[in-house]
Design an enzyme around this catalytic site. Structure first.
Site, PDB file in Angstrom:
ATOM      1  CD  GLU A 184      -1.749  -2.341   1.558  1.00  0.00           C
ATOM      2  OE1 GLU A 184      -0.782  -2.499   1.894  1.00  0.00           O
ATOM      3  OE2 GLU A 184      -2.877  -3.004   1.370  1.00  0.00           O
ATOM      4  CG  HIS A 201      -9.425  -7.026   8.770  1.00  0.00           C
ATOM      5  ND1 HIS A 201      -8.430  -7.424   9.205  1.00  0.00           N
ATOM      6  CD2 HIS A 201      -9.343  -7.135   7.449  1.00  0.00           C
ATOM      7  CE1 HIS A 201      -7.300  -7.703   8.530  1.00  0.00           C
ATOM      8  NE2 HIS A 201      -8.027  -7.680   7.226  1.00  0.00           N
TER       9      HIS A 201
END
Lengths: 352, 329
Positions: free
Chosen positions: B60, B129
């Site tokens: 990322e 998450h």
């Protein structure tokens, strides 16, 4: 430098298609080079040296604030490398970038005014020493998070390829940057996607005050590129012609074949990491510094040119005097320039 | 008016903008051959090819920074974060890079980039998450933060985000991707920075974004049965914030409840409460109350997870309190 001349550093694998001929002595290369080019390289190095000396003076007087990282000692890297770029190519730098800006041809007054935080600075006084920008000449900043600009350089290289433009990106950073994640992710992407970028690590042996042997699991640093299958080499970063030649090969490789290269330029900074630490006495000795100064890039080129009869002491003095005048004018321009207007505080946060 | 799923609306927005502007491209993990982890980019690789729909490594920081650099060179990248949780490893590129480039270059380097993907909790994905990070991004000058709750808002706002000349953080919701709704046909955009009144009412203002809009609407429906008319305002954009629509509503209802899925401390609801007390103090008949996610990392066990996320009952309870009413039971 851990060892001597460029000839001992060039170890690019043939498999990467990078020529690995050894360089001749500096005198011989200087003799073969275009005299006006060599004069320009010398004068650019001199300009950076005198500019940085002036910046140190203005910093001591409180006319330059914040962090100020001087480039004295490393001039051959920026000057040699940037001389190998074309006018449309992109450049990214770390926060030690005054020299690169000047080497690229940024107006010395605009750079000094930026250091002084003036409205006439190249970033309108909003960036300062660490954030010099001039998009008209492809100079896309000084960036002050170690390694943070390496992915950006992959990005402009990506954009050039995407748009079928023959533009190469050169990205300069210090030796400490090879240990941060951004370095590795950028290298992987640059090689994976065949991006036209030349990564130039300016190995000045210290990340602030931490020597390489305490920071990197591998030395030579350019071998880090092996992990990504990227072409790599080291070059004597105190030899401006060697840097120009090696970077020039990498630039051509990027332009013609969309391939990245990692170049480790071995160099040395004479001053402290920034204006807030001394040149020697804490993490290195005076003797060590003096030893490195013997390889001074300006002295080396001057001696080589004098030995082949291409430069006289008088001609050198004349160049130096001209450069000093440019620097004095830049300092005067910065001094006389206005502060940014208070309205400027809120401008440039968003673009309409 | 055609009915589309939220993910289809997003797909339409990206595809339309890519058809009309060669500079727009999409990159991220699994956006190509896999059609997107949540199938938002379904069919796009086929239509636009691998030059413009790029599968990235799990990297990322690297690909977000690459996109910022591409934007500096004139392209208009859309970065898909598989989830915004993963944007944390790209935070330096977003905040030190994208958000500040224009300012620190003295106006020379705009960064027209969209970073989009789902945020917030889904179902039992636990601590790493299930995070609502919008207040982190909304804190940063230079960024815009958009959070659409409906398919129509998703399409109209994403098209505007792609055309915007600034970095836009565009946070979607995993649990909304399958939700269907009417989306106007043809060229349809919604300006960034305009709130939407999702339900009108006169007794209390409930401010909520993303999937909390639906929690607020459920609560409003329930409250209507007891004669309380709640107005539900969806800011849709957290930065820039449509202060006027929020304040107009509170000046009318004199009471406000702010609902957000994120953590309470320094959450976006605190910003709304600040705005309301500052600009509408004389109109308030009760303190502004906040209903937030629990101040804990998200637990895995279903009952604990439910307890951590604002629900209808807690919103109703807060409305009763600002109306100084006893709870029904």
């Amino acid at each position: 430098m851990k060892s001597g001349s460029a000839t001992e550093h060039r170890g690019v694998t043939e498999a990467n298609g990078f020529e690995s001929d050894r360089l001749a002595p500096l005198e011989e290369r200087a003799r073969g080079a275009d005299p006006s080019l060599v004069k320009d390289l010398l004068e650019k190095m001199l300009l950076i040296r005198r500019f940085e000396e002036k910046a140190a003076e203005l910093y001591a007087l409180g006319k330059i604030g914040g962090f100020c990282h001087l480039y004295i000692g490393q001039e051959a890297v920026a000057v040699g490398a940037i001389s190998a770029l074309g006018p449309d190519d992109y450049i990214f730098c770390s926060y030690r970038e005054h020299g690169h800006a000047l080497a690229r041809g940024m107006d010395a007054g605009a750079v000094m005014a930026e250091l002084a935080g003036k409205a006439t600075g190249c970033s309108k006084g909003k960036g300062g020493s660490m954030h010099l920008f001039d998009t008209r000449i492809g100079f896309l900043g000084g960036h002050a998070i170690v390694g943070g600009h390496l992915p950006l350089a992959a990005g402009t290289a990506f954009a050039a390829k995407y748009q079928n433009q023959p533009r190469v990106t050169a990205c300069f950073f210090g030796d400490a940057a090879v240990n941060i994640g951004a370095f590795h992710e950028s290298f992987n992407l640059a090689q994976l996607w065949n991006l036209p970028v030349v990564y130039v690590c300016e190995n000045n042996e210290f990340g602030m005050g931490t020597p390489i042997e305490k920071a990197s699991s591998i030395d030579p640093l350019h071998e880090r590129a092996c992990g990504y299958g990227m072409a790599h080499t080291a070059v004597d970063g105190m030899d401006v012609l060697a840097v120009r030649e090696v970077v020039g090969e990498a630039v051509e490789r990027a332009r013609r074949h969309n391939l990245p290269t990692f170049i480790e330029a071995r160099t040395y900074r004479y001053m402290g990491h920034s204006m807030s630490d001394p040149a020697h006495g804490t993490y290195r000795t005076r003797a060590e510094l003096d030893e490195h100064r013997r390889h001074d890039p300006i002295k080396r080129l001057t001696s080589a040119l004098e030995s082949i009869g291409a430069l006289t002491p008088e001609a050198f003095e004349e160049s130096d005097a001209q450069v000093r005048q440019v620097v004095e004018q830049a300092a005067a321009f910065a001094e006389e320039s206005p502060d940014p207007a208070s309205d400027d505080l809120h401008s440039d946060v968003y673009r309409d | 008016m055609p009915t589309l799923a939220y993910r289809e609306a997003l797909n339409q927005a990206m595809s339309e903008e890519m058809r009309s502007d060669e500079r727009v491209f999409l990159l991220g993990e699994e956006v190509g051959a896999y059609n997107g982890a949540y199938k938002v980019s379904k069919g796009m690789l086929e239509e636009f090819g691998p030059k413009r729909v790029l599968d990235t490594p799990i990297s990322e920081l690297g690909f977000t920074g690459l996109a910022v650099g591409a934007a500096m060179a004139g392209l208009r990248p859309i970065v898909e974060m598989m989830t915004f949780n993963f944007s944390l490893v790209a935070l330096d590129q977003i905040i030190n890079g994208a958000a500040k480039m224009l300012y620190m270059s003295g106006g020379q380097c705009p960064v027209p980039i969209v970073i989009r993907g789902p945020g917030g909790a889904a179902h039992q994905l636990s601590a790493q998450h299930s995070q609502s990070l919008e207040s982190w991004y909304a804190n940063v000058p230079g960024l815009k933060v958009v959070m659409p709750a409906t398919p129509a808002d998703a399409k109209g706002l994403l098209k505007s985000a792609i055309r915007d000349n600034n970095p836009v953080i565009f946070i979607e919701s995993e649990v909304l991707y399958g939700m269907k709704g009417e989306v106007p046909e043809g060229e349809y955009t919604i300006p960034i920075g305009v709130a939407d009144v999702k339900r009108t009412g006169k007794d209390v203002t409930i401010i909520a974004h993303l999937k909390m809009v639906y929690v607020a609407l459920e609560a409003a429906a329930e409250l209507a049965k007891e004669g309380i008319e709640a107005e539900v305002i969806d800011p849709r954009t957290l930065r820039p914030l449509d202060e006027r629509t929020l304040l107009d509503s509170v000046r009318k209802t004199n009471r406000a409840v702010v609902v957000e899925e994120g953590w309470p401390f320094a959450g976006v609801g605190a910003q709304f409460a600040d705005l309301i007390q500052r600009e509408a103090f004389d109109f308030l008949d009760a303190p502004v109350l906040r209903v937030t996610g629990a101040d804990v990392p998200m637990p895995y066990a279903k009952p604990l997870e439910h307890a951590a996320i604002p629900d209808k009952a807690r919103v109703i309870e807060a409305v009763h309190r600002v109306l100084y009413r006893r709870q029904a039971t």
